[in-house]
Design a protein around this motif. Structure first.
Motif, short mmCIF file in Angstrom:
data_model
loop_
_atom_site.label_atom_id
_atom_site.label_comp_id
_atom_site.label_asym_id
_atom_site.label_seq_id
_atom_site.Cartn_x
_atom_site.Cartn_y
_atom_site.Cartn_z
N ALA A 1 37.56 60.65 51.60
CA ALA A 1 38.66 60.05 52.55
C ALA A 1 38.97 58.69 51.54
CB ALA A 1 38.03 59.49 53.98
N GLU A 2 37.81 58.04 50.95
CA GLU A 2 38.26 57.08 50.01
C GLU A 2 38.94 57.35 48.79
OE1 GLU A 2 38.11 53.08 49.23
OE2 GLU A 2 37.27 53.95 50.95
N ILE A 3 38.78 58.49 48.39
CA ILE A 3 39.67 58.85 47.18
C ILE A 3 41.06 59.13 47.23
CG2 ILE A 3 39.80 61.01 45.29
CD1 ILE A 3 36.50 61.00 45.54
N ALA A 4 41.22 59.84 48.66
CA ALA A 4 42.44 60.22 48.94
C ALA A 4 43.33 59.00 49.48
CB ALA A 4 42.42 61.33 50.11
N LYS A 5 42.70 58.04 49.89
CA LYS A 5 43.50 56.88 50.50
C LYS A 5 44.16 56.30 49.43
CE LYS A 5 41.19 52.56 50.94
NZ LYS A 5 40.26 51.72 51.41
N PRO A 6 45.49 56.15 49.90
CA PRO A 6 46.31 55.16 48.82
C PRO A 6 45.87 53.79 48.54
CG PRO A 6 47.45 55.22 50.83
CD PRO A 6 46.14 56.01 51.05
N ASP A 7 46.17 53.68 47.27
CA ASP A 7 45.62 52.12 46.87
C ASP A 7 46.64 51.01 47.31
OD1 ASP A 7 43.38 51.15 45.74
OD2 ASP A 7 43.84 51.82 43.64
N THR A 8 46.44 49.92 47.75
CA THR A 8 47.44 48.65 48.19
C THR A 8 47.51 47.84 46.81
OG1 THR A 8 45.73 47.68 49.34
CG2 THR A 8 47.23 49.21 50.55
N LEU A 9 48.40 47.14 46.79
CA LEU A 9 48.67 46.02 45.91
C LEU A 9 48.47 44.74 46.52
CD1 LEU A 9 51.76 47.14 43.74
CD2 LEU A 9 49.56 47.16 43.05
N HIS A 10 47.63 43.78 45.69
CA HIS A 10 47.46 42.38 46.21
C HIS A 10 47.87 41.28 45.18
CE1 HIS A 10 45.22 43.77 49.76
NE2 HIS A 10 44.74 44.75 49.14
N ASP A 11 48.14 40.17 45.52
CA ASP A 11 48.43 39.19 44.63
C ASP A 11 47.12 38.64 43.94
OD1 ASP A 11 47.49 37.59 46.70
OD2 ASP A 11 49.35 36.59 46.73
N ALA A 12 47.35 37.49 43.08
CA ALA A 12 46.20 37.13 42.27
C ALA A 12 45.25 36.03 43.41
CB ALA A 12 46.80 36.01 40.95
N LYS A 13 45.87 35.42 44.32
CA LYS A 13 45.33 34.58 45.40
C LYS A 13 44.40 35.28 45.93
CE LYS A 13 45.70 31.51 48.92
NZ LYS A 13 46.75 30.90 50.09
N TYR A 14 44.58 36.59 46.75
CA TYR A 14 43.92 37.54 47.23
C TYR A 14 42.67 37.90 46.25
CZ TYR A 14 42.05 41.46 49.48
OH TYR A 14 41.04 42.60 50.26
N ALA A 15 43.03 38.54 45.09
CA ALA A 15 42.07 39.00 44.16
C ALA A 15 41.16 37.98 43.71
CB ALA A 15 42.73 39.56 42.55
N VAL B 1 37.43 31.40 40.97
CA VAL B 1 38.97 30.59 40.96
C VAL B 1 40.03 31.32 39.83
CG1 VAL B 1 37.81 28.43 41.20
CG2 VAL B 1 37.76 29.09 38.84
N ASP B 2 41.34 30.83 39.94
CA ASP B 2 42.07 31.42 39.36
C ASP B 2 41.96 31.21 37.66
OD1 ASP B 2 44.88 32.68 39.25
OD2 ASP B 2 45.50 30.82 38.14
N LYS B 3 41.44 30.39 37.18
CA LYS B 3 40.96 30.58 35.78
C LYS B 3 40.06 31.57 35.34
CE LYS B 3 40.99 28.42 31.58
NZ LYS B 3 42.23 28.28 30.84
N THR B 4 39.06 31.71 36.18
CA THR B 4 37.98 32.75 35.99
C THR B 4 38.79 34.05 36.14
OG1 THR B 4 36.26 31.32 36.98
CG2 THR B 4 35.65 33.67 36.63
#
Length: 150
Positions: A89-103, A110-113
């Motif tokens: 189920a994890e393999i078949a699940k589509p990947d979602t996109l996230h921004d840098a803040k979420y990442a 922090v953003d620099k790291t």
């Protein structure tokens, strides 16, 4: 009658014409083997064999791509029908996109790291949307596990 050119005397593949072509294929100065027609014929044979091997490799790659397409179809079918196995189920699940803040928040940096992780190749940028970096959920999770030694 006027004098005929070597092109006319020997035709396209006449002896003199082949000699010129073979002369172009002679090894460059400094090669371990000397020049000569024998070596040039060996080079032609080697190049022909290489072309044959490359054609076979391309055909194998086409077969691999076809097999991957079939596998993808099966995984999508499994994803649509629901799966009892959580790994599938994890393999078949589509990947979602996230921004840098979420990442950065998800990884716990922090953003620099986050920029350092990107430069090191630990977190690839998937795309840009409105000049903002976008990351795949799976890449963020993989980076988080690696960075946090989980």
């Amino acid at each position: 009658m006027g004098q005929r050119s070597s092109y006319e005397r020997n035709g396209l593949f006449g002896t003199k014409r082949c000699g010129v072509v073979l002369g172009l294929l002679m090894p460059l100065p400094g090669w371990p083997l000397g020049g000569g027609t024998h070596l040039s014929m060996h080079m032609i044979t080697s190049i022909t064999q290489l072309i044959t091997l490359l054609r076979e490799a391309v055909n194998l790659l086409r077969e691999i791509v076809a097999a991957l397409h079939k596998l993808l179809a099966v995984l999508l079918l499994i994803a649509r029908q629901g799966v009892d196995n959580p790994q599938l189920a994890e393999i078949a699940k589509p990947d979602t996109l996230h921004d840098a803040k979420y990442a950065a928040e998800r990884i716990g940096v922090v953003d620099k790291t986050l920029s350092r992780l990107i430069k090191k190749g630990l977190l690839p940028i998937h795309s840009y949307v409105n000049r903002k970096r976008q990351f795949l959920e799976s890449d963020i999770e993989r980076c988080r596990r690696f960075y946090r030694d989980e």
